[in-house]
Write a protein that holds these residues in place. Structure first.
Motif, PDB file in Angstrom:
ATOM      1  N   LEU A 155     -40.772 -54.957 -53.288  1.00 47.09           N
ATOM      2  CA  LEU A 155     -41.526 -55.035 -54.491  1.00 47.09           C
ATOM      3  C   LEU A 155     -43.069 -55.592 -54.216  1.00 47.09           C
ATOM      4  CD1 LEU A 155     -39.024 -55.498 -57.160  1.00 47.09           C
ATOM      5  CD2 LEU A 155     -40.272 -53.518 -56.959  1.00 47.09           C
ATOM      6  N   ILE A 156     -42.936 -56.639 -53.030  1.00 47.02           N
ATOM      7  CA  ILE A 156     -44.130 -57.400 -52.943  1.00 47.02           C
ATOM      8  C   ILE A 156     -45.122 -56.360 -52.150  1.00 47.02           C
ATOM      9  CG2 ILE A 156     -45.082 -59.359 -51.760  1.00 47.02           C
ATOM     10  CD1 ILE A 156     -42.396 -60.696 -52.354  1.00 47.02           C
ATOM     11  N   GLY A 157     -44.382 -55.835 -51.050  1.00 46.71           N
ATOM     12  CA  GLY A 157     -45.113 -54.827 -50.451  1.00 46.71           C
ATOM     13  C   GLY A 157     -46.277 -55.024 -49.720  1.00 46.71           C
ATOM     14  N   ILE A 158     -46.783 -56.412 -49.365  1.00 45.51           N
ATOM     15  CA  ILE A 158     -47.830 -56.858 -49.011  1.00 45.51           C
ATOM     16  C   ILE A 158     -47.849 -56.784 -47.260  1.00 45.51           C
ATOM     17  CG2 ILE A 158     -50.035 -58.218 -48.632  1.00 45.51           C
ATOM     18  CD1 ILE A 158     -48.959 -58.966 -51.630  1.00 45.51           C
ATOM     19  N   GLY A 159     -48.828 -56.307 -46.515  1.00 46.65           N
ATOM     20  CA  GLY A 159     -48.636 -56.390 -45.060  1.00 46.65           C
ATOM     21  C   GLY A 159     -47.838 -55.439 -44.342  1.00 46.65           C
ATOM     22  N   PRO A 160     -47.623 -55.372 -43.163  1.00 44.02           N
ATOM     23  CA  PRO A 160     -47.013 -54.154 -42.367  1.00 44.02           C
ATOM     24  C   PRO A 160     -45.456 -54.548 -42.407  1.00 44.02           C
ATOM     25  CG  PRO A 160     -48.105 -55.551 -40.783  1.00 44.02           C
ATOM     26  CD  PRO A 160     -48.627 -55.952 -42.126  1.00 44.02           C
ATOM     27  N   VAL A 161     -44.976 -55.879 -42.444  1.00 48.30           N
ATOM     28  CA  VAL A 161     -43.542 -55.945 -42.687  1.00 48.30           C
ATOM     29  C   VAL A 161     -43.037 -55.595 -43.945  1.00 48.30           C
ATOM     30  CG1 VAL A 161     -41.802 -57.770 -42.671  1.00 48.30           C
ATOM     31  CG2 VAL A 161     -43.826 -57.794 -40.811  1.00 48.30           C
ATOM     32  N   LEU A 162     -43.669 -56.380 -45.029  1.00 48.43           N
ATOM     33  CA  LEU A 162     -43.210 -55.479 -46.313  1.00 48.43           C
ATOM     34  C   LEU A 162     -43.521 -54.419 -46.683  1.00 48.43           C
ATOM     35  CD1 LEU A 162     -43.964 -59.028 -48.244  1.00 48.43           C
ATOM     36  CD2 LEU A 162     -42.061 -58.445 -46.883  1.00 48.43           C
ATOM     37  N   GLY A 163     -44.483 -53.789 -46.358  1.00 49.07           N
ATOM     38  CA  GLY A 163     -44.832 -52.394 -46.213  1.00 49.07           C
ATOM     39  C   GLY A 163     -43.826 -51.390 -45.653  1.00 49.07           C
ATOM     40  N   ALA A 164     -43.175 -51.973 -44.523  1.00 47.84           N
ATOM     41  CA  ALA A 164     -42.201 -51.008 -43.887  1.00 47.84           C
ATOM     42  C   ALA A 164     -40.749 -51.091 -44.943  1.00 47.84           C
ATOM     43  CB  ALA A 164     -41.991 -51.920 -42.280  1.00 47.84           C
ATOM     44  N   LEU A 165     -40.646 -52.249 -45.454  1.00 44.69           N
ATOM     45  CA  LEU A 165     -39.359 -52.083 -46.214  1.00 44.69           C
ATOM     46  C   LEU A 165     -39.573 -51.358 -47.565  1.00 44.69           C
ATOM     47  CD1 LEU A 165     -38.461 -55.929 -46.321  1.00 44.69           C
ATOM     48  CD2 LEU A 165     -37.024 -54.265 -45.500  1.00 44.69           C
ATOM     49  N   ARG A 166     -41.057 -51.425 -48.011  1.00 43.59           N
ATOM     50  CA  ARG A 166     -41.140 -50.400 -49.115  1.00 43.59           C
ATOM     51  C   ARG A 166     -41.204 -49.149 -48.726  1.00 43.59           C
ATOM     52  NH1 ARG A 166     -46.302 -51.184 -53.106  1.00 43.59           N
ATOM     53  NH2 ARG A 166     -44.787 -52.924 -53.764  1.00 43.59           N
ATOM     54  N   GLU A 167     -41.660 -48.706 -47.580  1.00 45.18           N
ATOM     55  CA  GLU A 167     -41.439 -47.493 -47.072  1.00 45.18           C
ATOM     56  C   GLU A 167     -39.827 -47.167 -47.173  1.00 45.18           C
ATOM     57  OE1 GLU A 167     -41.958 -44.687 -42.956  1.00 45.18           O
ATOM     58  OE2 GLU A 167     -43.073 -46.629 -43.197  1.00 45.18           O
ATOM     59  N   GLY A 168     -39.146 -47.952 -46.513  1.00 42.37           N
ATOM     60  CA  GLY A 168     -37.710 -47.678 -46.380  1.00 42.37           C
ATOM     61  C   GLY A 168     -36.922 -47.326 -47.897  1.00 42.37           C
ATOM     62  N   PHE A 169     -37.425 -47.803 -48.908  1.00 40.65           N
ATOM     63  CA  PHE A 169     -36.820 -47.629 -50.255  1.00 40.65           C
ATOM     64  C   PHE A 169     -37.577 -46.452 -50.954  1.00 40.65           C
ATOM     65  CE2 PHE A 169     -35.424 -52.230 -50.543  1.00 40.65           C
ATOM     66  CZ  PHE A 169     -34.092 -51.748 -50.807  1.00 40.65           C
ATOM     67  N   THR A 170     -38.451 -45.917 -50.282  1.00 44.90           N
ATOM     68  CA  THR A 170     -39.348 -44.835 -51.015  1.00 44.90           C
ATOM     69  C   THR A 170     -39.308 -43.544 -50.012  1.00 44.90           C
ATOM     70  OG1 THR A 170     -41.457 -45.714 -50.192  1.00 44.90           O
ATOM     71  CG2 THR A 170     -40.801 -46.494 -52.449  1.00 44.90           C
ATOM     72  N   SER A 171     -40.439 -43.333 -49.303  1.00 42.64           N
ATOM     73  CA  SER A 171     -40.606 -42.180 -48.754  1.00 42.64           C
ATOM     74  C   SER A 171     -39.332 -41.657 -47.539  1.00 42.64           C
ATOM     75  CB  SER A 171     -41.878 -42.058 -47.994  1.00 42.64           C
ATOM     76  OG  SER A 171     -42.092 -43.129 -46.938  1.00 42.64           O
ATOM     77  N   PHE A 172     -38.948 -42.917 -47.040  1.00 41.33           N
ATOM     78  CA  PHE A 172     -37.878 -42.647 -46.017  1.00 41.33           C
ATOM     79  C   PHE A 172     -36.634 -41.899 -46.642  1.00 41.33           C
ATOM     80  CE2 PHE A 172     -34.232 -44.338 -43.579  1.00 41.33           C
ATOM     81  CZ  PHE A 172     -34.463 -43.786 -42.202  1.00 41.33           C
TER      82      PHE A 172
END
Length: 495
Positions: free
Chosen positions: A228-245
């Motif tokens: 949910l924070i989704g800032i930066g490449p690390v947290l952005g990758a987690l967001r991708e895992g919950f969404t487009s992936f």
């Protein structure tokens, strides 16, 4: 490996095999996903992108296991709004957090770009091996010699396999992940030592249920919060895992990774919950893990054509075999003791005519009264039907005198039976003569059960009291013969 019963009724060998069976596909599938080796995949899947789907798979696996096993009942309970609900204790919730860190970093450690998967696996396994005696020392838990031997051989297996590593490079992220992984085990083992690992199935099952449920919820919750924070490449990758992936075909094997981890987590935890020292339990777990990693690597070689494991890992396998033998020392020692005790048992053969009445009753009496030093059998000189049960009158008579009748099938007396017996007891003098003619070499070991008179055959009468009288005589004579001959009879050579 020893077969001491675990909290699920498996022996330790069964748990290690179960752990190996689930870890092999887990390791292979995780490597294939992170390396882009699965059919239809155009690129590798990053570990942080993979993590949310794997976490959901672990949560689903936890719920499936608890529903199928019915182990919900072992969890702690609390009343909320007038209704009973599951409430893990503070210690197991904390242990669940540590376990969530272990689960997450285990998956991540296979996925760092430019970092040898084999090197990370060996660092993980070797690190936990080193931790085990430290935790035992902190808890003042004594460590047996064979546990130290197994630990040393397991570490040698790790060192031998290091020669196959093509790169010893660890980036900052990999070092941090490895440190979190080991920190998770330190915390988990400390809590497990305090609240479980007792040998009491109810306590250990409660720990397993509460820890695994807490770990699954912690993992999904932490991943979701960071996504949910989704800032930066690390947290952005987690967001991708919950969404487009979640919309890609790779989500199915990623979810399967979590399911597989949940299964191996159950077996691995049950190994650690064994009341013996961690210096014994950890090598038992790590040996299965190292072997499964090797098998998974060979499997990927066969399926995809990637390089096979090198000589160092094969040498390490030899050390693993040695570690297994060291871990098995208690079981091997017990098995040898049982075999020696069995070899020392004196073999007694009871003989009558048909083997449905007198000799069959004598065998049941000897088994019921035996102290483990006798191995009674019975046979007939001329049974009418081979494999027939004990006569109904004989069964009833045994029960009446307080002897449980054993399942019985008639046997034809053979010369080999007489040769193998340390003593042959016949019901009549005529039968003794017949046995001596059949097996002259057993002459010095063939006796009448009653030295004074023949024991009559009750089968010729419909009077059940005759069977009771015969059973009473047999009990008296069997006890007398075994008692008076116990110091004299020696097991036959080769027995």
């Amino acid at each position: 490996m020893t077969t001491r019963r675990s909290v699920v009724g498996f022996g330790m060998l069964g748990l290690a095999i179960g752990y190996f069976a689930w870890y092999t596909p887990y390791a292979g599938l995780t490597k294939a996903l992170s390396s882009g080796l699965l059919p239809g995949m155009d690129s590798r899947v990053g570990g942080l992108v993979l993590l949310p789907a794997a976490a959901l798979g672990t949560l689903a696996g936890s719920l499936i296991f608890l529903s199928v096993s019915g182990w919900w009942r072992y969890a702690g309970r609390a009343t909320v709004a007038g209704r009973q609900t599951i409430r893990p204790g503070p210690a197991t919730v904390t242990a669940g957090l540590f376990m969530a860190l272990i689960i997450a970093t285990t998956t991540l450690n296979y996925t760092f770009a430019g970092v040898s998967i084999l090197f990370m696996l060996l660092m993980m396994r070797g690190g936990v091996l080193v931790l085990s005696p430290i935790v035992d020392a902190a808890r003042r838990r004594p460590v047996r010699v064979y546990s130290w031997v197994a630990l040393g051989l397991s570490l040698l297996a790790v060192v031998a396999a290091l020669s196959d590593v093509d790169s010893y490079h660890l980036g900052i992220a990999a070092v941090v992940s490895l440190g979190i992984y080991l920190f998770g085990y330190i915390g988990r083992f400390e809590i497990m030592s305090r609240v479980a690992k007792t040998g009491d199935p109810a306590i250990d099952r409660r720990y397993l249920v509460e820890e695994q449920l807490s770990a699954a919820l912690w993992q999904v919750g932490l991943c979701a919060a960071l996504a949910l924070i989704g800032i930066g490449p690390v947290l952005g990758a987690l967001r991708e895992g919950f969404t487009s992936f979640l919309l890609t075909p790779a989500v199915i094997p990623a979810f399967a990774v979590g399911l597989l981890y949940e299964a191996l987590f159950i077996f691995g935890t049950l190994i650690y919950l064994d009341p013996r020292e961690y210096t014994w339990c950890v090598p038992a777990n790590r040996v299965a893990s190292l072997l499964s990693g090797l098998v998974a690597s060979f499997g990927l070689t066969w399926l995809t054509g990637i390089a096979a494991p090198g000589a160092g890992q094969l040498v390490g396998t030899a050390f693993i075999v040695g570690a297994v033998l060291a871990l098995s020392y208690p079981a091997l020692r017990q098995a040898a003791a049982r075999r020696w005790a069995w070899a020392r048992r004196r073999r007694v053969l009871f003989v009558c005519g048909g083997n449905t009445g007198r000799s069959a009753m004598a065998e049941s009496i000897a088994r019921a009264d035996g102290d483990g030093t006798w191995s009674p059998r019975s046979a007939g000189l001329a049974p009418r039907i081979s494999g027939a049960p004990m006569a109904a009158g004989a069964t009833a008579a045994l029960r009446q005198i307080g002897v449980p009748p054993r399942r019985h099938r008639t046997r034809q007396l053979t010369r080999q039976m007489c040769r193998d017996a340390d003593a042959v007891y016949c019901m009549t003098r005529a039968q003794r003569t017949a046995v001596e003619q059949l097996a002259p070499e057993a002459r010095g070991r063939t006796f009448c059960l009653d030295p004074e008179r023949d024991i009559p055959d009750p089968s010729g009468t419909a009077d059940n009291a005759a069977y009771v009288r015969t059973a009473t005589v047999l009990r008296e004579q069997v006890r007398a013969r075994l008692r008076e001959n116990a110091p004299q009879l020696q097991p036959q050579a080769g027995g």
